[in-house]
Enzyme design. Structure first.
Site, PDB file in Angstrom:
ATOM      1  N   GLU A  80      44.497  69.554  96.609  1.00  0.00           N
ATOM      2  CA  GLU A  80      43.725  70.473  97.437  1.00  0.00           C
ATOM      3  C   GLU A  80      44.002  70.247  98.911  1.00  0.00           C
ATOM      4  O   GLU A  80      43.989  71.186  99.701  1.00  0.00           O
ATOM      5  CB  GLU A  80      42.230  70.301  97.107  1.00  0.00           C
ATOM      6  N   GLN A 170      26.438  65.687 100.586  1.00  0.00           N
ATOM      7  CA  GLN A 170      27.043  65.315  99.312  1.00  0.00           C
ATOM      8  C   GLN A 170      27.800  63.996  99.396  1.00  0.00           C
ATOM      9  O   GLN A 170      27.889  63.262  98.419  1.00  0.00           O
ATOM     10  CB  GLN A 170      27.961  66.443  98.822  1.00  0.00           C
ATOM     11  N   ALA A 359      32.231  72.551  89.184  1.00  0.00           N
ATOM     12  CA  ALA A 359      33.037  71.748  88.263  1.00  0.00           C
ATOM     13  C   ALA A 359      33.507  70.445  88.886  1.00  0.00           C
ATOM     14  O   ALA A 359      33.451  69.377  88.257  1.00  0.00           O
ATOM     15  CB  ALA A 359      34.232  72.563  87.774  1.00  0.00           C
ATOM     16  N   ASP A 360      33.981  70.494  90.142  1.00  0.00           N
ATOM     17  CA  ASP A 360      34.449  69.258  90.780  1.00  0.00           C
ATOM     18  C   ASP A 360      33.294  68.448  91.359  1.00  0.00           C
ATOM     19  O   ASP A 360      33.382  67.228  91.477  1.00  0.00           O
ATOM     20  CB  ASP A 360      35.468  69.576  91.878  1.00  0.00           C
ATOM     21  N   GLN A 361      32.177  69.111  91.699  1.00  0.00           N
ATOM     22  CA  GLN A 361      31.064  68.400  92.325  1.00  0.00           C
ATOM     23  C   GLN A 361      30.281  67.545  91.331  1.00  0.00           C
ATOM     24  O   GLN A 361      29.772  66.486  91.690  1.00  0.00           O
ATOM     25  CB  GLN A 361      30.141  69.394  93.023  1.00  0.00           C
ATOM     26  N   HIS A 383      40.660  71.971  93.486  1.00  0.00           N
ATOM     27  CA  HIS A 383      39.618  71.033  93.901  1.00  0.00           C
ATOM     28  C   HIS A 383      39.245  70.104  92.745  1.00  0.00           C
ATOM     29  O   HIS A 383      39.049  68.901  92.949  1.00  0.00           O
ATOM     30  CB  HIS A 383      38.366  71.791  94.363  1.00  0.00           C
TER      31      HIS A 383
END
Length: 416
Positions: A80, A170, A359-361, A383
């Protein structure tokens, strides 16, 4: 409207024709609140807070805190190629105690190197764990971070620009949640509606919903919206001590309803009405006959802006939220079209349990959970692949990202 310094007579029907109020110079501020009343917690105690040692020289790492750990070396241009590699590395470095060096930071971006929001994330992480940091300056493409013990406490962080507050939150969330003894309050000032970062409606409805399923409660509020270029938004978070638990979800239930909010800040109400009308028309044009309810709102803000959030509610599933954000020169109808396009792409993959933004978080907390997790995704993004690769550099976890076998089918993520 409070904060509106432009007469309605000067306002054009399309908000992109409006000149925003001049941007005020904003000093960067960083303060710590007094601690909350302490309550018992199973999480181990935090050590006393220490001040970070910051250096702007990429290789001049302080020797006052020697580390037996070999530096993890990361290539910031891989995959990314944005700030995600840095943020994930900061989180895992704090939690594992493993130092890292990242080179070619954001090399794939138009403005490479650290931007204000990335620098604030580094500074906040360093303050949280008393880290030694080298290369911490705007534009730096090379950074070394040597963490110390995490010392959770209340924080107020001012990005100083319209940079994303959500990405900083985050970065800090997991280290605080996994090490705190009592709830911690984090207040961030800056942007709350950013086109390349999670906007507040997504955080509040979808990210917070996923965290609840993982056993990690968090409360959020935004007394003021922050749009580019003025910023000045306020994001408040109350982070509870928690340990993530594994999660398995490979299907999603029937679509129950689509709801949303079309909002403006210091703009004519008809802009919000146009956003709402366009979104409803486009959803109907796509053949989705679910109950659709979109409200309009006027948000307090020091600047001007517009956005629309669309949330799909499925039976037994975390809601999925998609946001279109306005900018000067961009018609309200195009903003709504972008949000609807993302919503429809998600709805067209019926067995994708998790939307592409989440999905990536959620991969990071699941990699820290004790147990096997499996979830399907409506789209496998760069990502997601990049985050999986970065996590593997710090943790001994097998993370498998499977592409969709055929178009219209979901991909799958497995954390062993």
């Amino acid at each position: 409207m409070e904060g509106d310094n432009i007469s309605r007579g000067r306002r054009d029907e399309r908000w992109q024709g409006i000149e925003p109020a001049p941007t005020r110079a904003c000093r960067k501020r960083w303060t710590s609140h007094a601690a909350h009343e302490r309550i018992p917690s199973p999480v181990r105690p935090a050590s006393a807070p220490t001040r970070p040692r910051l250096s702007t020289e990429p290789h001049a790492v302080s020797s006052s805190k020697p580390s037996a750990e070999k530096l993890i070396v990361l290539d910031g241009s891989r995959g990314e190629g944005g700030g995600q590699i840095l943020r994930t590395a900061l989180t895992l470095s704090m939690l594992t105690g493993r130092p890292f060096r990242i080179a070619k930071i954001r090399a794939n971006r138009e403005k490479s190197g650290l931007r204000p929001q990335h620098l604030k994330a580094v500074e906040a992480a360093a303050m949280l764990c008393g880290a030694d940091v080298a290369g911490a300056e705007i534009g730096s493409r090379d950074l070394v971070f040597r963490p110390g013990p995490i010392a959770p406490r209340d924080l107020t962080i001012d990005v100083g620009t319209a940079g994303s507050t959500s990405l900083i939150l985050q970065t800090l969330h997991l280290p605080i949640a996994l090490r705190a003894e009592t709830a911690v309050r984090v207040v961030l000032a800056g942007g709350t509606f950013n086109p390349k970062a999670p906007p507040y409606p997504f955080l509040d409805q979808t990210w917070r919903g996923h965290l609840a399923h993982l056993g990690m409660p968090i409360a959020l509020a935004t007394p003021s919206a922050g749009f580019y270029p003025r910023g000045g938004g306020r994001l408040e978070a109350w982070i509870e001590p928690a340990q993530p638990r594994p999660w398995v979800r490979t299907t999603r239930g029937d679509l129950l309803r689509i709801r949303g909010t079309a909002g403006v800040a210091n703009l004519r109400d008809d802009v919000a009405a146009r956003l709402r009308a366009r979104a409803i028309d486009r959803i109907r044009d796509q053949g989705w006959n679910a109950d659709v309810a979109i409200e309009t709102a006027s948000w307090p803000s020091p600047g001007q802006g517009a956005a629309i959030s669309l949330t799909a509610e499925h039976a037994g599933s975390t809601v999925a939220t998609f946001v279109g954000i306005g900018e000067r020169g961009k018609p309200a109808e195009l903003v709504a079209d972008e949000a609807v396009a993302e919503l429809v792409a998600f709805l067209n993959v019926p067995d994708g349990a998790v939307d592409p933004h989440s999905a990536d978080q959620i991969l990071l907390p699941l990699a820290l959970a004790d147990g096997r997790s499996v979830y399907t995704v409506s789209e496998v993004t760069e990502h997601l692949r990049t985050n999986a690769e970065t996590i593997r550099a710090f943790l001994d976890r097998a993370i498998i990202v499977e592409e969709a076998p055929v178009p219209g089918q979901p991909g799958r993520v497995i954390v062993e």
